[in-house]
Design a protein around this motif. Structure first.
Motif, mmCIF file in Angstrom:
data_model
loop_
_atom_site.group_PDB
_atom_site.id
_atom_site.type_symbol
_atom_site.label_atom_id
_atom_site.label_comp_id
_atom_site.label_asym_id
_atom_site.label_seq_id
_atom_site.Cartn_x
_atom_site.Cartn_y
_atom_site.Cartn_z
ATOM 1 N N PRO A 654 0.829 -1.212 0.000
ATOM 2 C CA PRO A 654 0.000 0.000 0.000
ATOM 3 C C PRO A 654 0.863 1.262 0.000
ATOM 4 O O PRO A 654 2.025 1.249 0.430
ATOM 5 C CB PRO A 654 -0.797 -0.117 1.305
ATOM 6 N N SER A 655 0.287 2.363 -0.469
ATOM 7 C CA SER A 655 0.985 3.646 -0.418
ATOM 8 C C SER A 655 1.304 3.980 1.033
ATOM 9 O O SER A 655 0.488 3.733 1.943
ATOM 10 C CB SER A 655 0.107 4.736 -1.028
ATOM 11 N N GLN A 656 2.485 4.567 1.259
ATOM 12 C CA GLN A 656 2.930 4.752 2.643
ATOM 13 C C GLN A 656 4.065 5.770 2.741
ATOM 14 O O GLN A 656 4.744 6.075 1.764
ATOM 15 C CB GLN A 656 3.423 3.423 3.214
ATOM 16 N N ASP A 683 2.024 0.129 9.085
ATOM 17 C CA ASP A 683 1.173 0.562 10.183
ATOM 18 C C ASP A 683 0.120 1.527 9.650
ATOM 19 O O ASP A 683 0.410 2.351 8.773
ATOM 20 C CB ASP A 683 2.048 1.248 11.242
ATOM 21 N N PRO A 684 -1.109 1.449 10.140
ATOM 22 C CA PRO A 684 -2.143 2.382 9.661
ATOM 23 C C PRO A 684 -1.727 3.841 9.754
ATOM 24 O O PRO A 684 -2.124 4.664 8.912
ATOM 25 C CB PRO A 684 -3.332 2.073 10.578
ATOM 26 N N ILE A 688 -0.651 6.175 3.324
ATOM 27 C CA ILE A 688 -1.141 7.309 2.541
ATOM 28 C C ILE A 688 -2.463 6.894 1.918
ATOM 29 O O ILE A 688 -2.542 5.849 1.247
ATOM 30 C CB ILE A 688 -0.130 7.705 1.459
ATOM 31 N N VAL A 689 -3.496 7.679 2.137
ATOM 32 C CA VAL A 689 -4.817 7.301 1.642
ATOM 33 C C VAL A 689 -5.447 8.467 0.890
ATOM 34 O O VAL A 689 -5.128 9.633 1.125
ATOM 35 C CB VAL A 689 -5.744 6.852 2.787
ATOM 36 N N PHE A 690 -6.354 8.120 0.018
ATOM 37 C CA PHE A 690 -7.153 9.106 -0.692
ATOM 38 C C PHE A 690 -8.597 8.889 -0.280
ATOM 39 O O PHE A 690 -9.188 7.847 -0.577
ATOM 40 C CB PHE A 690 -7.004 8.946 -2.202
ATOM 41 N N ALA A 691 -9.144 9.857 0.433
ATOM 42 C CA ALA A 691 -10.519 9.721 0.944
ATOM 43 C C ALA A 691 -11.189 11.084 0.965
ATOM 44 O O ALA A 691 -10.553 12.097 1.286
ATOM 45 C CB ALA A 691 -10.502 9.125 2.351
ATOM 46 N N ILE A 697 -1.515 12.523 3.818
ATOM 47 C CA ILE A 697 -0.138 12.073 4.012
ATOM 48 C C ILE A 697 0.175 12.119 5.500
ATOM 49 O O ILE A 697 0.079 13.187 6.124
ATOM 50 C CB ILE A 697 0.860 12.975 3.266
ATOM 51 N N PRO A 698 0.546 11.016 6.108
ATOM 52 C CA PRO A 698 0.930 11.060 7.520
ATOM 53 C C PRO A 698 2.111 12.017 7.734
ATOM 54 O O PRO A 698 2.948 12.190 6.852
ATOM 55 C CB PRO A 698 1.325 9.616 7.837
#
Length: 699
Positions: A654-656, A683-684, A688-691, A697-698
């Motif tokens: 996953p993107s991270q 780790d959650p 990096i998520v798209f929502a 971006i953490p």
């Protein structure tokens, strides 16, 4: 599992193959002139290191010419590979070379690779300006399991510009590597003597194919040189072609060139002299790759790939200019929501060219930024601040306040991450933003050398900053020493409008204020052409400047990326501290745009590496070595991941955000503890998520 040719499937069923013939190998129509082929034995010379081996590439002593004024093609090639490798990779002991990457890593001995090298010129429809293409076929290439890696040059470099990045990875894998200079490269034209480089890098004044000559007949060239003596034209800046608009096509053509030479070498020869094309896109694994401009070119190739030439994409720090899409925003941690993302390269780079010289003196940067004092004379920085203040472009009663405001403008108004603040001073001192601004403004405008946008030209200069002839030995070596975007290899940016006489830009006095301010008037002119407005007054440009600005805007529109990778598995890896291609205008918004365009069908993953930046070579200097890790290591991981996904079906992680650990001192060698792998199950808090139309971006 390999893809299988449709004809083979039909044949296996027993159906007649009369309507399904294997194709003959046909020379691509885009090739110009003869193909040059050289075979290397892997002992005295080779594909990857030009016979220097890992030790020679790491040596601080470059290979020399027997005759400095008349180097041979082999000598030029050897020095070009040496310089291009070292320009992108930190080869200083302890920085990862020889441990995590380098010719000798994962191979035996010095890492010399035997094989054949093919070079030629090609063109794209609508242009007669030569583009160089090359294919390296290692002896380890297996025609029964063929693979190919694209390696368009990084930056504005020549044909060997990706030798130490995509070239190294692909050759070690036994893949054919296809390169292109994508219309950039040295391509220098001495307007005084008419000398230019042949395909092999040697100089000629004869009427024969060369990498570039300006579009001036002899009379116009003589008239220009009479007024502006000792000037050079450069292919990227002055070809009048906006080569970036065709970078994706150049990469696709390089792939087709690769298939052509592979089939000439391995295809089935018939009695009538024809060759059956047995190595095809259907049975060959093709990964589009490279770094920086080369990475952007491969991304654009994947977008344009309507013939399924490309199976996957793995790029690092790509220069990609996404189409502006305000449907989504970007946010890092609990920081501000960024809506003004996706600025063009010329937009943010001209801002850096104007403001960074003053921002270098901000208290938070001045003493902490590596090489700042050595590369940026404080007196010139103070003059830049004073001039900006006089023009109302920064506020503050003191130098500290003005410099702090210049830094604020870059970080807040232009969304350039604070993580780049300590790197940017070195880049300004090395004229990175200045050179990009000049070259790309000319390229986007399709301007000629005779147009001298913003009174800027290219020439050698003496110790006082005055224009001078380039020494013969320096010109003879340009193919090997230039990075394709002056200032480079003795050719500098010259401000023809400087007070007194044409002067080295960095030493220029501006007419508007009479200050030695790094030719700020010229840089403000470039900024105006990029924005369409006078930087000081804010008013729209008029007259000739407006015309150039409109041409530049059309040129930028032509290079925008659409975000559609057609579901191809793809990886982008980028350093958060990138001070050349700010991530809020390149990698991050491209990921967001891709999500808007492809949604759940996207195969793109994005890995953002902390404590990593654009030019790993700087990590070989104190102040950088203790703070930063090599992004190059993660680029190779990206290629490994895409390969494993295509060959073995392993899912892409996953993107991270990748949380590296700086080594703290040049005396402490990098270890695995400093360079954690891209995690298959991050780790959650690192994902990096798209929502909700936001790329998150953490911190």
């Amino acid at each position: 599992m390999k893809r299988i040719m449709l004809c083979t499937l039909i044949g296996a069923t027993g159906i007649a193959l009369s309507a399904c013939k294997e194709p003959f190998n046909v020379r691509p129509a885009f090739l110009q002139g003869e193909i040059q082929m050289t075979q290397y034995d892997g002992v005295t010379d080779d594909l990857l290191t030009a016979g220097l081996g890992a030790t020679g590439i790491a040596s601080t002593t470059p290979p020399a010419f027997d005759d400095a004024l008349n180097p041979t093609p082999a000598e030029l090639r050897r020095l070009a590979i040496y310089n291009n490798y070292r320009a992108l990779v930190d080869t200083v002991p302890g920085g990862g070379y020889g441990t995590f990457f380098g010719p000798g890593v994962g191979t035996s001995g010095e890492g010399l690779i035997a094989g054949r090298e093919y070079r030629a010129y090609m063109t794209v429809p609508g242009s007669n300006v030569p583009v160089t293409v090359m294919a390296q076929v290692p002896d380890s290439f297996d025609p029964a399991q063929p693979c190919m890696i694209t390696a368009p040059s990084s930056g504005s470099r020549g044909i060997y510009g990706a030798i130490g990045t995509a070239g190294e990875w692909g050759l070690k894998k036994g893949c054919t590597v296809v390169y292109t200079d994508k219309g950039t490269g040295t391509g220098s034209h001495n307007l005084e003597t008419d000398a230019a480089q042949r395909l092999d890098g040697t100089l000629t004044t004869a009427d024969e194919p060369v990498q570039f000559r300006a579009d001036l007949n002899d009379t116009k060239r003589a008239d220009f040189s009479a007024q502006w003596p000792n000037r050079f034209a450069w292919k990227h800046a002055h070809s009048k072609q906006n080569p970036e608009a065709d970078w994706g096509r150049h990469v696709l053509q390089s792939i087709r060139f690769g298939f052509y030479v592979l089939n000439e070498q391995f295809g089935r020869k018939l009695a009538n002299g024809k060759v059956l094309a047995t190595i095809t896109p259907e049975n060959t694994r093709v990964i589009a790759s490279s770094v920086s401009n080369g990475g952007g070119a491969s991304v654009r190739a994947a977008e344009l790939d309507d013939q399924n030439l490309i199976d996957g994409v793995a790029v690092s720090e790509p220069n990609v200019n996404p189409e502006v899409d305000r449907r989504f925003t970007i946010r890092q941690g609990d920081g501000p929501v960024i809506t003004r993302h996706s600025r063009s390269l010329l937009d943010y780079t001209t801002a850096l060219a104007v403001y960074q010289g003053c921002a270098n003196l901000a208290p938070s940067v001045r003493d902490a930024a590596p090489l700042n004092a050595a590369l940026n004379p404080p007196a010139i920085g103070a003059n830049i601040c004073q001039s900006l203040a006089l023009k109302g472009l920064v506020t503050g009663a003191t130098l500290d306040e003005q410099a702090t405001d210049a830094l604020r403008i870059l970080n807040d108004e232009f969304a350039i991450q604070p993580e780049q603040n300590l790197l940017a001073p070195a880049h300004f001192g090395l004229s990175v933003a200045q050179s990009i601004s000049m070259t790309y403004a000319n390229a986007y405008a399709r301007a000629g050398v005779e147009d001298r946008l913003c009174d800027l030209s290219l020439a050698a200069t003496d110790s006082n900053g005055a224009v001078a002839p380039l020494p013969g030995a320096a010109e003879a070596a340009l193919f090997s020493t230039s990075n394709g975007i002056p200032p480079s290899a003795g050719v500098n940016l010259v401000y023809d409008g400087a007070v007194g006489q044409p002067t080295l830009l960095a030493a220029s006095v501006s007419p508007s204020d009479g200050l030695a301010d790094h030719g700020l008037d010229a840089l403000l002119c470039l900024r105006g052409l990029a924005s369409g407005r006078n930087p000081a007054s804010g008013e729209a440009l008029t007259g000739r400047d407006r015309g150039w600005s409109e041409r530049i805007a059309r040129g930028i529109d032509a290079i925008r990326a659409g975000g559609d990778l057609h579901g191809k598995p793809a990886v982008i890896v980028t350093g958060r501290s990138d001070a050349i291609l700010p991530i809020n205008h390149t990698s991050r918004p491209y990921v967001g745009l891709n999500q808007e365009v492809e949604g759940a069908g996207s195969g793109l993953r994005y890995y953002e590496v902390l404590n990593a930046h654009h030019l790993d070579v700087l990590n070989g200097f104190p102040g950088f070595a203790d703070r930063y890790v090599p992004l190059h290591h993660y680029y190779f991981q990206a290629l490994d991941l895409v390969w494993a996904h295509l060959e073995d079906g392993q899912p892409l992680p996953p993107s991270q955000v990748v949380r590296t650990v700086p080594r703290g001192s040049m005396g402490t060698p990098l270890s695995a503890a400093n360079l954690p792998d891209i995690s298959a199950d991050p780790d959650p808090a690192d994902r990096i998520v798209f929502a909700d139309n936001q790329l998150r971006i953490p911190q």
